[in-house]
Design a protein around this motif. Sequence first.
Motif, PDB file in Angstrom:
ATOM      1  N   PHE A   1      28.595 -17.586  12.222  1.00 45.17           N
ATOM      2  CA  PHE A   1      28.023 -18.913  12.431  1.00 45.17           C
ATOM      3  C   PHE A   1      28.176 -19.814  11.196  1.00 45.17           C
ATOM      4  CE2 PHE A   1      25.469 -16.558  15.680  1.00 45.17           C
ATOM      5  CZ  PHE A   1      26.003 -17.228  16.765  1.00 45.17           C
ATOM      6  N   HIS A   2      28.449 -19.201  10.040  1.00 40.94           N
ATOM      7  CA  HIS A   2      28.644 -19.983   8.819  1.00 40.94           C
ATOM      8  C   HIS A   2      30.126 -20.001   8.403  1.00 40.94           C
ATOM      9  CE1 HIS A   2      24.278 -19.129   8.579  1.00 40.94           C
ATOM     10  NE2 HIS A   2      24.236 -20.321   7.995  1.00 40.94           N
ATOM     11  N   ARG A   3      31.016 -19.742   9.342  1.00 42.34           N
ATOM     12  CA  ARG A   3      32.440 -19.746   9.029  1.00 42.34           C
ATOM     13  C   ARG A   3      32.898 -21.178   8.749  1.00 42.34           C
ATOM     14  NH1 ARG A   3      31.703 -19.918  14.403  1.00 42.34           N
ATOM     15  NH2 ARG A   3      33.185 -21.029  15.754  1.00 42.34           N
ATOM     16  N   PRO A   4      34.025 -21.350   8.055  1.00 39.92           N
ATOM     17  CA  PRO A   4      34.526 -22.696   7.734  1.00 39.92           C
ATOM     18  C   PRO A   4      34.766 -23.530   8.985  1.00 39.92           C
ATOM     19  CG  PRO A   4      35.678 -21.042   6.459  1.00 39.92           C
ATOM     20  CD  PRO A   4      34.852 -20.298   7.444  1.00 39.92           C
ATOM     21  N   ASN A   5      34.521 -24.810   8.875  1.00 33.91           N
ATOM     22  CA  ASN A   5      34.692 -25.734  10.005  1.00 33.91           C
ATOM     23  C   ASN A   5      36.136 -26.221  10.047  1.00 33.91           C
ATOM     24  OD1 ASN A   5      34.063 -27.319  12.192  1.00 33.91           O
ATOM     25  ND2 ASN A   5      33.312 -29.028  10.944  1.00 33.91           N
ATOM     26  N   ASP A   6      37.042 -25.278  10.236  1.00 35.83           N
ATOM     27  CA  ASP A   6      38.468 -25.580  10.296  1.00 35.83           C
ATOM     28  C   ASP A   6      39.014 -25.172  11.664  1.00 35.83           C
ATOM     29  OD1 ASP A   6      38.906 -24.391   6.911  1.00 35.83           O
ATOM     30  OD2 ASP A   6      38.448 -26.421   7.649  1.00 35.83           O
ATOM     31  N   PRO A   7      40.052 -25.832  12.153  1.00 40.77           N
ATOM     32  CA  PRO A   7      40.649 -25.448  13.452  1.00 40.77           C
ATOM     33  C   PRO A   7      41.078 -23.980  13.494  1.00 40.77           C
ATOM     34  CG  PRO A   7      41.506 -27.564  12.725  1.00 40.77           C
ATOM     35  CD  PRO A   7      40.707 -27.026  11.575  1.00 40.77           C
ATOM     36  N   GLU A   8      41.475 -23.459  12.311  1.00 44.27           N
ATOM     37  CA  GLU A   8      41.925 -22.063  12.247  1.00 44.27           C
ATOM     38  C   GLU A   8      40.825 -21.096  12.690  1.00 44.27           C
ATOM     39  OE1 GLU A   8      43.322 -18.739   8.926  1.00 44.27           O
ATOM     40  OE2 GLU A   8      43.063 -20.848   8.338  1.00 44.27           O
ATOM     41  N   PHE A   9      39.564 -21.486  12.443  1.00 45.28           N
ATOM     42  CA  PHE A   9      38.446 -20.585  12.740  1.00 45.28           C
ATOM     43  C   PHE A   9      37.709 -20.972  14.018  1.00 45.28           C
ATOM     44  CE2 PHE A   9      39.090 -20.335   8.130  1.00 45.28           C
ATOM     45  CZ  PHE A   9      39.350 -18.980   8.025  1.00 45.28           C
ATOM     46  N   ASP A  10      38.401 -21.679  14.897  1.00 43.52           N
ATOM     47  CA  ASP A  10      37.843 -21.969  16.213  1.00 43.52           C
ATOM     48  C   ASP A  10      38.131 -20.758  17.111  1.00 43.52           C
ATOM     49  OD1 ASP A  10      36.697 -23.168  18.374  1.00 43.52           O
ATOM     50  OD2 ASP A  10      38.413 -24.454  18.847  1.00 43.52           O
ATOM     51  N   ILE A  11      37.483 -19.639  16.781  1.00 43.72           N
ATOM     52  CA  ILE A  11      37.742 -18.351  17.433  1.00 43.72           C
ATOM     53  C   ILE A  11      36.420 -17.681  17.788  1.00 43.72           C
ATOM     54  CG2 ILE A  11      39.969 -17.933  16.322  1.00 43.72           C
ATOM     55  CD1 ILE A  11      38.541 -16.320  14.202  1.00 43.72           C
ATOM     56  N   CYS A  12      36.502 -16.662  18.629  1.00 41.35           N
ATOM     57  CA  CYS A  12      35.284 -15.913  18.982  1.00 41.35           C
ATOM     58  C   CYS A  12      34.989 -14.891  17.898  1.00 41.35           C
ATOM     59  CB  CYS A  12      35.447 -15.227  20.335  1.00 41.35           C
ATOM     60  SG  CYS A  12      36.657 -13.901  20.351  1.00 41.35           S
ATOM     61  N   MET A  13      33.788 -14.306  17.946  1.00 35.34           N
ATOM     62  CA  MET A  13      33.352 -13.375  16.907  1.00 35.34           C
ATOM     63  C   MET A  13      34.203 -12.104  16.892  1.00 35.34           C
ATOM     64  SD  MET A  13      29.498 -12.295  15.781  1.00 35.34           S
ATOM     65  CE  MET A  13      29.005 -11.544  17.321  1.00 35.34           C
TER      66      MET A  13
ATOM     67  N   SER B   1      23.358 -33.643 -13.756  1.00 37.31           N
ATOM     68  CA  SER B   1      24.162 -33.231 -14.909  1.00 37.31           C
ATOM     69  C   SER B   1      24.336 -31.722 -14.877  1.00 37.31           C
ATOM     70  CB  SER B   1      23.456 -33.638 -16.212  1.00 37.31           C
ATOM     71  OG  SER B   1      22.179 -33.029 -16.283  1.00 37.31           O
ATOM     72  N   GLY B   2      25.490 -31.273 -15.326  1.00 39.56           N
ATOM     73  CA  GLY B   2      25.743 -29.826 -15.378  1.00 39.56           C
ATOM     74  C   GLY B   2      26.348 -29.328 -14.080  1.00 39.56           C
ATOM     75  N   ASP B   3      26.716 -28.109 -14.150  1.00 39.21           N
ATOM     76  CA  ASP B   3      27.311 -27.461 -12.989  1.00 39.21           C
ATOM     77  C   ASP B   3      26.305 -26.542 -12.323  1.00 39.21           C
ATOM     78  OD1 ASP B   3      30.436 -27.044 -14.747  1.00 39.21           O
ATOM     79  OD2 ASP B   3      29.732 -28.702 -13.487  1.00 39.21           O
ATOM     80  N   HIS B   4      26.368 -26.448 -11.018  1.00 34.88           N
ATOM     81  CA  HIS B   4      25.490 -25.560 -10.249  1.00 34.88           C
ATOM     82  C   HIS B   4      26.354 -24.455  -9.630  1.00 34.88           C
ATOM     83  CE1 HIS B   4      22.026 -28.328 -10.415  1.00 34.88           C
ATOM     84  NE2 HIS B   4      22.976 -29.265 -10.451  1.00 34.88           N
ATOM     85  N   ALA B   5      26.118 -23.241 -10.041  1.00 31.94           N
ATOM     86  CA  ALA B   5      26.875 -22.105  -9.486  1.00 31.94           C
ATOM     87  C   ALA B   5      26.333 -21.763  -8.100  1.00 31.94           C
ATOM     88  CB  ALA B   5      26.749 -20.896 -10.413  1.00 31.94           C
ATOM     89  N   GLN B   6      27.192 -21.756  -7.134  1.00 33.28           N
ATOM     90  CA  GLN B   6      26.790 -21.428  -5.771  1.00 33.28           C
ATOM     91  C   GLN B   6      27.675 -20.289  -5.257  1.00 33.28           C
ATOM     92  OE1 GLN B   6      27.169 -25.042  -3.571  1.00 33.28           O
ATOM     93  NE2 GLN B   6      25.305 -25.927  -4.419  1.00 33.28           N
ATOM     94  N   ILE B   7      27.046 -19.339  -4.573  1.00 35.92           N
ATOM     95  CA  ILE B   7      27.771 -18.205  -4.013  1.00 35.92           C
ATOM     96  C   ILE B   7      28.096 -18.495  -2.547  1.00 35.92           C
ATOM     97  CG2 ILE B   7      27.694 -15.728  -3.596  1.00 35.92           C
ATOM     98  CD1 ILE B   7      27.604 -16.493  -6.517  1.00 35.92           C
ATOM     99  N   HIS B   8      29.319 -18.336  -2.200  1.00 38.41           N
ATOM    100  CA  HIS B   8      29.763 -18.598  -0.833  1.00 38.41           C
ATOM    101  C   HIS B   8      30.501 -17.373  -0.285  1.00 38.41           C
ATOM    102  CE1 HIS B   8      28.981 -22.998  -0.717  1.00 38.41           C
ATOM    103  NE2 HIS B   8      29.107 -22.868  -2.029  1.00 38.41           N
ATOM    104  N   SER B   9      30.539 -17.265   1.016  1.00 36.33           N
ATOM    105  CA  SER B   9      31.368 -16.249   1.683  1.00 36.33           C
ATOM    106  C   SER B   9      32.685 -16.885   2.050  1.00 36.33           C
ATOM    107  CB  SER B   9      30.688 -15.721   2.956  1.00 36.33           C
ATOM    108  OG  SER B   9      29.536 -14.986   2.611  1.00 36.33           O
ATOM    109  N   GLU B  10      33.748 -16.278   1.647  1.00 38.72           N
ATOM    110  CA  GLU B  10      35.070 -16.782   1.957  1.00 38.72           C
ATOM    111  C   GLU B  10      35.715 -15.882   3.000  1.00 38.72           C
ATOM    112  OE1 GLU B  10      36.064 -18.574  -2.450  1.00 38.72           O
ATOM    113  OE2 GLU B  10      37.147 -16.852  -1.698  1.00 38.72           O
ATOM    114  N   LEU B  11      36.543 -16.436   3.814  1.00 39.50           N
ATOM    115  CA  LEU B  11      37.262 -15.672   4.835  1.00 39.50           C
ATOM    116  C   LEU B  11      38.719 -15.598   4.434  1.00 39.50           C
ATOM    117  CD1 LEU B  11      35.617 -17.230   7.977  1.00 39.50           C
ATOM    118  CD2 LEU B  11      35.301 -14.929   7.142  1.00 39.50           C
ATOM    119  N   GLN B  12      39.161 -14.407   4.315  1.00 33.46           N
ATOM    120  CA  GLN B  12      40.545 -14.206   3.889  1.00 33.46           C
ATOM    121  C   GLN B  12      41.288 -13.448   4.974  1.00 33.46           C
ATOM    122  OE1 GLN B  12      41.081 -12.616  -0.083  1.00 33.46           O
ATOM    123  NE2 GLN B  12      42.772 -11.344   0.644  1.00 33.46           N
ATOM    124  N   GLY B  13      42.395 -14.018   5.472  1.00 33.04           N
ATOM    125  CA  GLY B  13      43.173 -13.357   6.504  1.00 33.04           C
ATOM    126  C   GLY B  13      43.734 -12.036   5.994  1.00 33.04           C
TER     127      GLY B  13
END
Length: 376
Positions: A329-341, A363-375
């Motif tokens: 449900f948190h996958r990237p909002n790209d056409p590539e990921f318009d797929i079923c689970m 000011s400054g940078d905010h480190a954020q952790i994300h889940s990436e999807l790699q083919g």
Amino acid sequence: SGASCLGKVNDWFARIEMQLRGSPHSHMPIWVENAPKYIGPQTDEKTRLEIVIFCDKYITTRFPSLEEDPELHNIIKEVQTHSRNHSKSCLKYHKTMCRFGFPRPVARQTFICEPIKPTTDEEKEHYKEIKKILTEMNGTMNLLEKQKVLVWSDFNNLLIKYNWTYDDYEHALCIVHTRTIMIHKREPNARWVNQYNEEILRAWDANMDIQFVLDPYACGKYLMSYTTKPEREMSLLLEATHKECHEGNMTAREEMKKLTGTFFNHRQVSVQEAIYRATKMPLTYSSRGFVFIPAHSNSCKFLKPHNILKEMDPDDQNIYMSNLADKYFHRPNDPEFDICMADLASEYEIVSGSFHQKSPGHSGDHAQIHSELQGL
């Protein structure tokens, strides 16, 4: 390995099971490239011939004499021959009939035996007589082989006795069998020999039962029965312990401790199984991987590691690790990921990554952790 004893194998699945005496054995379907497929009674004659040729190429029941091939003779005699006395397991369902079908029918050639059902009362009576004759023939051969090694002339004499041709005999086999089976070419002296692949048997030096799959649904049922086979005795013990804990109003922690004690103190394993488990040898393996997809809305979740939970706000309810559904449900909002689970689970690997993102107005940078999807 490239040996191709059974042709080019594309896929396989194996389930290791422990026998009553503790020895491991495998239940394994394999998919051979370009193998012919049986699709029922409507299968054309060309495909039927291809199936017979395929089976004769990779499967045999030959029982050579000691003079002809001493090595193969001894292996078959020791590991590939069914006991004439039968075991308790053989007579599990019928007191007089071996559930594994031994002794197996003699056959001059391999053929697909499709059952023939009677349609009239006259046919039913005729089929009863045929079954009676086959039973008598089988009994006569059982008596003869106690005195000598059976040869084709012994079988031919029985056909003459009952005024049958060989075609009549094959027709009779189709009458007595209730499901479609493969009748393999088998000499009279090999009635108690299970079918095998010669190259594999010489290397394996242990029992094997190799069969061509005629019914994919029966094969699927067979697979499911063994991959999900429960340990009934242990299940009954755990069920009784759970009932005892419930009646004693124990806490969840106390009940879990009791169940754990029951499992570890009542589970009997052989030395072979203990070695499998201690060395983490797999009890199932296959050519394809698998991933569990949580489909239930209230599926189980794992807590975050203890060190992370300690640093969190006590009122923070985000205490569970994300599962596949969350990542979907948190996958990237790209056409590539318009797929079923299911496609996401089978075609992509989920990895953890981090990147720095500069937020406007701060000011400054905010480190954020994300889940990436790699083919993959």
